[in-house]
Design a protein around this motif. Structure first.
Motif, PDB file in Angstrom:
ATOM      1  N   THR A   1      16.681   4.691  -0.975  1.00 53.67           N
ATOM      2  CA  THR A   1      17.417   4.866   0.277  1.00 53.67           C
ATOM      3  C   THR A   1      18.426   5.991   0.158  1.00 53.67           C
ATOM      4  N   LEU A   2      18.254   7.026   0.968  1.00 50.70           N
ATOM      5  CA  LEU A   2      19.268   8.046   1.214  1.00 50.70           C
ATOM      6  C   LEU A   2      19.410   8.171   2.724  1.00 50.70           C
ATOM      7  N   ASN A   3      20.316   9.003   3.188  1.00 51.27           N
ATOM      8  CA  ASN A   3      20.557   9.074   4.629  1.00 51.27           C
ATOM      9  C   ASN A   3      19.296   9.335   5.435  1.00 51.27           C
ATOM     10  N   THR A   4      18.471  10.263   4.966  1.00 49.44           N
ATOM     11  CA  THR A   4      17.274  10.642   5.725  1.00 49.44           C
ATOM     12  C   THR A   4      15.988  10.299   4.975  1.00 49.44           C
ATOM     13  N   VAL A   5      16.111   9.479   3.948  1.00 52.93           N
ATOM     14  CA  VAL A   5      14.967   9.162   3.084  1.00 52.93           C
ATOM     15  C   VAL A   5      14.867   7.650   2.888  1.00 52.93           C
ATOM     16  N   LEU A   6      13.643   7.143   2.993  1.00 50.69           N
ATOM     17  CA  LEU A   6      13.349   5.762   2.620  1.00 50.69           C
ATOM     18  C   LEU A   6      12.054   5.757   1.822  1.00 50.69           C
ATOM     19  N   ALA A   7      11.994   4.911   0.799  1.00 55.35           N
ATOM     20  CA  ALA A   7      10.785   4.825  -0.012  1.00 55.35           C
ATOM     21  C   ALA A   7      10.586   3.392  -0.485  1.00 55.35           C
ATOM     22  N   LEU A   8       9.339   3.052  -0.744  1.00 55.22           N
ATOM     23  CA  LEU A   8       8.994   1.727  -1.260  1.00 55.22           C
ATOM     24  C   LEU A   8       7.726   1.877  -2.093  1.00 55.22           C
ATOM     25  N   SER A   9       7.835   1.607  -3.388  1.00 59.24           N
ATOM     26  CA  SER A   9       6.688   1.740  -4.289  1.00 59.24           C
ATOM     27  C   SER A   9       6.594   0.485  -5.147  1.00 59.24           C
ATOM     28  N   GLY A  10       5.397  -0.135  -5.168  1.00 60.78           N
ATOM     29  CA  GLY A  10       5.276  -1.365  -5.936  1.00 60.78           C
ATOM     30  C   GLY A  10       3.863  -1.890  -5.973  1.00 60.78           C
ATOM     31  N   TYR A  11       3.750  -3.213  -6.012  1.00 56.69           N
ATOM     32  CA  TYR A  11       2.432  -3.830  -6.139  1.00 56.69           C
ATOM     33  C   TYR A  11       2.414  -5.171  -5.416  1.00 56.69           C
ATOM     34  N   VAL A  12       1.202  -5.619  -5.099  1.00 53.04           N
ATOM     35  CA  VAL A  12       0.999  -6.905  -4.446  1.00 53.04           C
ATOM     36  C   VAL A  12      -0.435  -7.336  -4.728  1.00 53.04           C
ATOM     37  N   VAL A  13      -0.652  -8.624  -4.800  1.00 56.91           N
ATOM     38  CA  VAL A  13      -2.008  -9.157  -4.935  1.00 56.91           C
ATOM     39  C   VAL A  13      -2.431  -9.684  -3.575  1.00 56.91           C
ATOM     40  N   ASP A  14      -3.564  -9.187  -3.073  1.00 57.28           N
ATOM     41  CA  ASP A  14      -3.987  -9.601  -1.736  1.00 57.28           C
ATOM     42  C   ASP A  14      -4.654 -10.980  -1.776  1.00 57.28           C
ATOM     43  N   THR A  15      -5.075 -11.455  -0.612  1.00 55.80           N
ATOM     44  CA  THR A  15      -5.607 -12.819  -0.515  1.00 55.80           C
ATOM     45  C   THR A  15      -6.937 -12.989  -1.231  1.00 55.80           C
ATOM     46  N   ASP A  16      -7.603 -11.886  -1.533  1.00 54.54           N
ATOM     47  CA  ASP A  16      -8.862 -11.963  -2.272  1.00 54.54           C
ATOM     48  C   ASP A  16      -8.665 -11.870  -3.783  1.00 54.54           C
ATOM     49  N   GLY A  17      -7.399 -11.637  -4.207  1.00 50.89           N
ATOM     50  CA  GLY A  17      -7.137 -11.540  -5.633  1.00 50.89           C
ATOM     51  C   GLY A  17      -7.221 -10.145  -6.194  1.00 50.89           C
ATOM     52  N   ARG A  18      -7.187  -9.111  -5.340  1.00 52.66           N
ATOM     53  CA  ARG A  18      -7.156  -7.734  -5.829  1.00 52.66           C
ATOM     54  C   ARG A  18      -5.704  -7.298  -5.977  1.00 52.66           C
ATOM     55  N   LEU A  19      -5.395  -6.721  -7.121  1.00 45.08           N
ATOM     56  CA  LEU A  19      -4.067  -6.167  -7.347  1.00 45.08           C
ATOM     57  C   LEU A  19      -4.026  -4.766  -6.747  1.00 45.08           C
ATOM     58  N   LEU A  20      -3.154  -4.573  -5.767  1.00 44.33           N
ATOM     59  CA  LEU A  20      -3.019  -3.288  -5.092  1.00 44.33           C
ATOM     60  C   LEU A  20      -1.676  -2.665  -5.459  1.00 44.33           C
ATOM     61  N   VAL A  21      -1.675  -1.372  -5.745  1.00 43.67           N
ATOM     62  CA  VAL A  21      -0.433  -0.641  -5.991  1.00 43.67           C
ATOM     63  C   VAL A  21      -0.263   0.358  -4.853  1.00 43.67           C
ATOM     64  N   PHE A  22       0.986   0.657  -4.525  1.00 42.49           N
ATOM     65  CA  PHE A  22       1.222   1.482  -3.341  1.00 42.49           C
ATOM     66  C   PHE A  22       2.523   2.259  -3.470  1.00 42.49           C
ATOM     67  N   SER A  23       2.624   3.297  -2.661  1.00 37.21           N
ATOM     68  CA  SER A  23       3.873   4.037  -2.497  1.00 37.21           C
ATOM     69  C   SER A  23       3.921   4.597  -1.083  1.00 37.21           C
ATOM     70  N   PHE A  24       5.007   4.318  -0.392  1.00 30.36           N
ATOM     71  CA  PHE A  24       5.255   4.837   0.955  1.00 30.36           C
ATOM     72  C   PHE A  24       6.594   5.569   0.919  1.00 30.36           C
ATOM     73  N   ILE A  25       6.637   6.817   1.422  1.00 31.98           N
ATOM     74  CA  ILE A  25       7.863   7.611   1.395  1.00 31.98           C
ATOM     75  C   ILE A  25       8.086   8.246   2.758  1.00 31.98           C
ATOM     76  N   GLY A  26       9.281   8.043   3.299  1.00 32.06           N
ATOM     77  CA  GLY A  26       9.671   8.666   4.562  1.00 32.06           C
ATOM     78  C   GLY A  26      10.725   9.728   4.329  1.00 32.06           C
ATOM     79  N   ASN A  27      10.530  10.908   4.889  1.00 30.65           N
ATOM     80  CA  ASN A  27      11.494  12.009   4.788  1.00 30.65           C
ATOM     81  C   ASN A  27      11.858  12.509   6.179  1.00 30.65           C
ATOM     82  N   GLY A  28      13.048  13.103   6.281  1.00 33.88           N
ATOM     83  CA  GLY A  28      13.512  13.643   7.550  1.00 33.88           C
ATOM     84  C   GLY A  28      13.786  12.573   8.582  1.00 33.88           C
TER      85      GLY A  28
END
Length: 512
Positions: free
Chosen positions: A460-487
């Motif tokens: 978290t910065l004034n004009t930036v948000l990010a979220l990077s991590g992992y989750v296991v879905d309902t089928d049991g697949r481990l998913l990794v992800f990264s979402f980044i917002g700028n401006g």
């Protein structure tokens, strides 16, 4: 022989007895009915009361949780995610994209990029500008965590020591990189304050007593372990004034906070002298009964007493330069510090760990050394640094440029990679709705399904948000992800929810 009149008398007496019995029965019948009723009611009453005497019936055993839903404190004990199956269904890329694209819309201005991968195979399931360079904010700490764990090792500790001074009646407090010192006694159950100045002072006094030292003691402090500017010129002065970070020294109380319970607001601007002053006060208390008088003022040592941490194989009682060690205390492990850094997004701790990583790699323990060390470790780990620009290692600087793809790959390396040292970072990922910087999120109707399941580092910065991590879905697949917002528009409420809703979608896949 019975006569007729005798028979009549006998019958008459029998009838009278029957009448008397009937009358008696009529008199006692209400009591009989009441007794029977009480007996009927007593049976269920006894069943209700009996548990009070016999103890409650033991509850049915709860089903064991899968590895990915276990408490964060135990998750890293798993060698990756052994309960996952490579044969479980994968989300379909088109279906997942159709769900994520409408959610990742900026509220106001700016835009989001992102990448989602299957952790086991690396297959890309969603890609929106995932290779574009972005300002990542505190997601930078994931890169620092990998570098520190690879270079220093999860079990490494840092030593804060007291050695004899250059002149009689002097002691030198030597900073060895522990910025989580506590003012009180050492507490092995805590990360912050695992090494305590009160313990260090008591052991110092005991050592001085054993040497027959008496009279006035002067305290010097050696903070020469780190080099270069203590403040990164890439940091905004307003961020420093607000207490987002402070000048970085190789020893600090409470990660350079005045109070461990207050994690906002101004910080000490010279944490080394703050520690030295507190140590002198503790030494004064401990030495009062021993006839030692500690000077009111403390000074920086004119010469480094010990330029590096004493090696683990040093002779007993001898520092790294042969200076006798009077006392020392050990920090929390690197793994514990990395987890605290990730969970609370601690900028000061991240910068200290970056400099210590550089030192372990033979580089200067400076800001430039830290960024070079992190970049080198990413390359050695098989992560092509590519279009990456690092100007700090905590993510506070707006000059950092890192694509979402690199963060997704880093999370994949931590969760399923072959380097088991990196598993130690799993405990540090904040848990949606429960811990760290995600503790107050995922409470709304649109994101509640992700609470307790999504584990991700925030940024978290004034004009930036990010979220990077992992989750296991309902089928049991481990998913990794990264979402980044700028401006982004500062303070726009919909942007954090966009990230959280996107991660919640991953927890609910399916997606076919």
């Amino acid at each position: 022989m019975t006569t007729t009149s005798g028979k009549d008398q006998w019958v008459a007496r029998a009838r009278q007895a029957v009448r008397r019995a009937g009358a008696s029965l009529r008199r006692v019948w209400p009591s009989v009915l009441l007794t029977a009723l009480l007996l009927v009611l007593a049976v269920p009453a006894a069943l209700l009361v009996a548990p009070g005497f016999l103890g409650p019936e033991p509850p049915a055993p709860a089903p064991s949780a899968p590895a990915w839903q276990q408490a964060p404190a135990t998750l890293s004990a798993h060698e990756g995610f052994p309960a996952l199956s490579a044969s479980a269904d994968l989300p379909a890329q088109a279906a997942l994209t159709a769900q994520l694209d409408p959610l990742l819309k900026a509220d106001g201005g700016g835009d989001f990029t992102g990448l989602v991968q299957d952790a086991l195979t690396g297959q890309v399931l969603f890609d929106r500008g995932g290779s574009e360079s972005r300002v990542p904010a505190s997601n930078m700490k994931l890169l620092t965590a990998v570098a520190a764990l690879r270079t220093l090792g999860p079990e490494h500790r840092f030593t804060t020591s007291v050695v004899t001074g250059p002149a009689p009646g002097q002691v030198v407090l030597v900073g060895g990189g522990d910025v989580l010192l506590g003012a009180g006694g050492s507490n092995r159950e805590q990360v912050l304050g695992q090494a305590g100045l009160a313990t260090l002072a008591a052991e110092t006094v005991a050592a001085l007593q054993s040497e027959g030292t008496a009279g006035e003691i002067k305290v010097l402090v050696d903070d020469s372990l780190f080099s270069g500017p203590a403040l990164n010129p890439a940091w905004e002065s307003g961020d420093v004034a607000a207490g987002e970070v402070a000048p970085v020294f190789p020893l600090a109380l409470n990660s350079a906070r005045y109070d461990p319970a207050v994690t906002t607001g101004p910080r000490p601007q010279d944490s080394a002298m703050t520690v030295a002053g507190e140590f002198a006060a503790r030494l004064r208390e401990a030495g009062a009964a021993a006839g030692l008088t500690v000077a009111a003022a403390v000074e920086r040592s004119p010469e480094p007493a010990a330029a590096t941490n004493p090696p683990t194989d040093r002779p007993e009682g001898e520092g790294s330069t042969g200076v006798p060690v009077l006392a020392d205390v050990q920090s929390a492990t690197v793994a514990e510090q990395v987890n605290l850094m990730l969970r609370d997004s601690d900028n000061y701790l991240a910068e200290a760990l970056g400099r210590l990583t550089a030192l372990a790699e033979g580089l200067p323990a400076s800001n430039d050394g830290a960024t070079a060390a992190v970049r080198a470790q990413l390359i050695e780990a098989g992560l092509a640094a590519g279009p990456v620009q690092l100007v700090d290692v905590c993510g506070l600087a707006m000059g950092n440029q890192v694509p979402a793809r690199l963060f997704s790959e880093v999370v994949r390396l931590i969760t399923t990679g072959t380097d088991t040292r990196l598993r130690a970072a799993l405990d540090g990922f904040p848990v949606a709705g429960l811990t760290g910087t995600l503790d107050t999120r995922y409470g709304g109707e649109a994101t509640a399904a992700g609470a307790g399941l999504v584990r991700a580092k925030t940024g978290t910065l004034n004009t930036v948000l990010a979220l990077s991590g992992y989750v296991v879905d309902t089928d049991g697949r481990l998913l990794v992800f990264s979402f980044i917002g700028n401006g982004l528009t500062p303070g726009a409420a919909g942007n954090k929810e966009a990230l959280d809703r996107a991660a919640t979608v991953l927890a609910g896949c399916g997606c076919r």
